[in-house]
Design a protein around this motif. Structure first.
Motif: not given
Length: 365
Positions: A191-192, A212-214, A219-221, A225-226
């Motif tokens: 899904v991601t 990071l903000d984008e 994708f939330g939390k 991680y990504y």
């Protein structure tokens, strides 16, 4: 590349089609054939041989779908006692090299070999030796990934499957991750991945362009991680004492159930099996969850948490019946399951060792 984290030598070992390979090893008549462990008339596939995977058969796939994809598929009942027996042998091999072993399941584990019992400099050599010993002692093949952290080792172990290994050398991490398709990143599900595709993110270099903000907004939390892993940053240590967080039992039925007496009998049986497993390992828990899968594959779960631990088979059964009354539908049931969480194992303090790693050079990968 500068590393904002300790450089370790991590190996991820993953057995190749483990359950199916065990069955093919133990029964020569199954070798070279498309087999599925589990399944049958109403169940789901627990594992598929590589011969079956060529036809699109995958674990967790309904048996009916698997058979449609591969008409000559052979279903084999699982033998978990046998899989555990072989898994113990494999872990004994791991411990010949290091005590920093973190099992993820019966068929895969992380090993930290930065400092190892045989004083072997090359993690790549250790992985080769381990894979060879596994084959000699069990007749089964394993694949391995080697790199500076768990994320990279996990990604690497999938690249040369089956019966291969891949090292992501510290000075090649950046180039490797930039070229890696996002669906190959550990932690990026289907899904991601599809969402990333719609955003024009197809490989690591595309993901790396996002701030990071984008990523957090998108994708939330998981966005943080990504952001980190595409830069090779993953600081989780190999934890040799993984704390068990739940114990579960479930059954898929040959015929759909609707009769209340049948449901009672199944809940009673599941309660007895759950209690037996818990007693065997001296485990107690405070949260009981009932899982119901209906004929149309819709899923319902309901939990109850107590201040005191559940302590008897009767308590599980009585509580499961109470949870059953909360079900939203009176539809035929194809699966029932019970699981216990909030276990006393979570309260046991685990001693972890923080390694001070005098990492001298990269060549030893």
């Amino acid at each position: 590349m500068d590393f904002p984290f300790p450089i370790r030598k991590i190996i991820h070992v993953d057995m190749d089609a483990f359950y199916a390979s065990v069955e093919q090893h133990d029964n020569p008549a199954l070798r070279g054939k498309a087999i599925a462990v589990g399944g049958g008339h109403r169940g789901v596939v627990s594992a598929a041989s590589y011969e079956a995977r060529k036809f699109g058969v995958r674990s967790a796939m309904p048996s009916k779908t698997a058979k449609e994809k591969c008409p000559h598929l052979i279903f084999v009942p699982p033998r978990f006692a046998r899989y555990k027996e072989i898994s113990r042998k494999i872990r004994e091999i791991f411990h010949e090299y290091t005590d920093l072993v973190e099992p993820l399941s019966l068929d895969e584990a992380y090993l930290d070999v930065t400092e190892n019992k045989k004083n072997i400099e090359s993690a790549n050599q250790i992985a080769r030796e381990i894979r060879q010993k596994i084959f000699e002692q069990t007749g089964l093949t394993a694949s391995a990934g080697i790199s500076v952290n768990k994320f990279l080792a996990k990604v690497a172990s999938d690249i040369n499957k089956p019966n291969g290994q891949k090292t992501i050398h510290p000075d090649r991490i950046e180039d490797f991750l930039e070229e890696l398709p996002v669906e190959k990143f550990y932690g990026v599900g289907k899904v991601t991945a599809n969402k990333m595709f719609t955003l024009g993110i197809f490989k690591g270099s595309d993901l790396k362009k996002k701030s990071l903000d984008e990523l957090v907004k998108l994708f939330g939390k998981s966005g943080a991680y990504y952001y980190n892993v595409v830069r090779g940053i993953h600081t989780s240590e190999v934890k040799p004492h993984r704390i068990q967080k739940s114990v579960a039992v479930e059954r898929t039925f040959f015929e759909d159930l609707l009769d209340e007496q049948q449901i009672d009998e199944k809940l009673n049986s599941l309660s007895a099996e759950l209690h037996q497993r818990l007693q065997k390992n001296n485990i107690l828990g405070r949260s009981l969850t009932l899982k119901i899968k209906y004929k149309d594959f819709s899923l319902f779960t309901r939990s109850i948490t107590k201040e005191k631990y559940f302590s008897s088979e009767e308590e599980y059964f009585k509580t499961s019946k109470e949870l059953w009354k909360l079900r939203p539908f009176d539809k035929p049931v194809r699966l029932l399951g019970l699981s216990l969480s909030h276990l006393n194992t979570e309260e046991k303090k685990q001693v972890s060792v923080q390694l001070k790693i005098p990492f001298k050079e990269f060549e030893s990968y």
